[in-house]
Design an enzyme around this catalytic site. Sequence first.
Site, mmCIF file in Angstrom:
data_model
loop_
_atom_site.group_PDB
_atom_site.id
_atom_site.type_symbol
_atom_site.label_atom_id
_atom_site.label_comp_id
_atom_site.label_asym_id
_atom_site.label_seq_id
_atom_site.Cartn_x
_atom_site.Cartn_y
_atom_site.Cartn_z
ATOM 1 N N SER A 179 -37.776 36.515 -127.843
ATOM 2 C CA SER A 179 -36.928 35.523 -127.829
ATOM 3 C C SER A 179 -36.495 35.365 -126.222
ATOM 4 C CB SER A 179 -35.742 35.787 -128.808
ATOM 5 O OG SER A 179 -34.928 34.588 -128.878
ATOM 6 N N HIS B 284 -36.571 33.964 -137.289
ATOM 7 C CA HIS B 284 -36.552 34.550 -135.890
ATOM 8 C C HIS B 284 -36.363 35.943 -136.043
ATOM 9 C CE1 HIS B 284 -36.178 33.991 -131.685
ATOM 10 N NE2 HIS B 284 -34.996 34.524 -131.794
HETATM 11 C C1 GTR Z 1 -31.036 31.369 -128.680
HETATM 12 C C2 GTR Z 1 -31.446 30.667 -127.518
HETATM 13 C C3 GTR Z 1 -32.916 30.765 -127.924
HETATM 14 C C4 GTR Z 1 -33.312 32.245 -127.828
HETATM 15 C C5 GTR Z 1 -32.390 33.130 -128.760
HETATM 16 C C6 GTR Z 1 -32.497 34.647 -128.446
HETATM 17 O O1 GTR Z 1 -29.559 31.199 -128.977
HETATM 18 O O2 GTR Z 1 -31.077 29.372 -127.883
HETATM 19 O O3 GTR Z 1 -33.359 30.255 -126.645
HETATM 20 O O4 GTR Z 1 -33.334 32.716 -126.693
HETATM 21 O O5 GTR Z 1 -30.950 32.963 -128.336
HETATM 22 O O6 GTR Z 1 -32.751 35.323 -127.387
HETATM 23 O O7 GTR Z 1 -32.664 35.258 -129.633
#
Ligand code: GTR
Length: 422
Positions: free
Chosen positions: A262, A403
């Site tokens: 991420s 995610h």
């Molecule tokens: C979210 C962001 C993503 C990603 C994520 C993370 O809020 O929009 O780009 O970086 O966080 O780091 O888990």
Amino acid sequence: MNRILLGVSISFFTIRFAAGQASEPTYNYDEAKVGTYTLPDPLRMTNGKKVTTKGEWAKRRTELLQLFADNVYGQTPNQSVRLRFQTTHTEPNALGGKAIRKQVSIFFADYPKLQPIDVVLYVPKAAKKPSPVFLGLNFCGNHCITNESDVPLSTRWMTNAIGEVSVNSRATEKSRGMQARRWPLDTILARGYAVATAYYGDIEPDYPQGWQTGIRSVLGDTTKATNWGAIGAWAWGMSRMLDYLQTEPGIDSKRVIAFGHSRIGKAAAWAGAQDERFAAVVLNESGEGGAALARRWYGETVERINTSFPHWFCKQYKSYNKRVAELPIDQHELLALIAPRPLYVASADGDQWSDPKGEFLGAVGAEPIYRLYGKTGLGTTTFPAIDQPVGQTVRYHDRTGKHDVTNYDWEQYLRFADELVR
Ligand code: GTR
């Protein structure tokens, strides 16, 4: 717990966004609405000249690094910084006797007020020679990637967004092992790889004013629109960890794999692009500002990321919020900067915010540079079925699920490393 961390931070920013606007803008998840776009050609110099040789690519590479620095991540200060590595603890029987665990602090000799980067390193005890290593930052302190009770609790700023695992912006014992699932140390070590990690907040705490206590408080120039952002700082920190690993006899420093998930995946991509000492790069759901093409209108956008996380990129990047098509680069060229080294780009089907197809197309766009080196990158332009990894020197999968970093992801990364890095 990870989902809670992400979920809370998203809703926090959503609330903030909504408070400042009449209504929350909608984000596109419809492939039919992505629209058309033209990607810049990685093999064409800014002056229009076509790149056809490795020698010409070396020049284009320098040009692209500069373009990414000036327009996206900001300039990484190039002065060398004196480091002092101090081993604070060695545990010869970590993980039930499977690993030697070292805790090493990286101090900045020229900036005594800065706190060190606290690295934890696990080396397989069975190793007969220096081990290849996965080097990645973590989200919540070294104590949160393991259940071992003798890894000290991080004392640094920690987001409160994760409830009782953090109180008054400091980690509590409840966060011990919180992300151990994302770091399957037993499996990784059993396969002969070492693991080196540090809390990303040691380099810069992840909030807009966080730079004031991080490395950006002493390096760079905050008055410039091209000054580095937090992602640049985290990437820089990964290179300093690599500096340390080069001094570590248990580690094969020619086989250091940059890994990140991420936002830390975005940092791993930028670290791998700039620092060719990284032998390979693994990007887990790095999304917008990582592997995903900026020009595709799908999931997170340049405007949204710059609004939610104003400290991540350089100020200049914000000028593209409403004119993404004018960016002189796109993210496939960031991945091209990793060529000819092995690269793994991974998505999750339940993480459409990161734009799996855009991440895949980022990898597709790096193909010509792998070809220039006589290698096959992905070797396909067809988006694969779920849970069907594809590719050769560049690999890609779109995993079932949300995610996250899962055992499935690690299985693929370990196979990739066995085949291409060892
Ligand atoms: C979210 C962001 C993503 C990603 C994520 C993370 O809020 O929009 O780009 O970086 O966080 O780091 O888990």
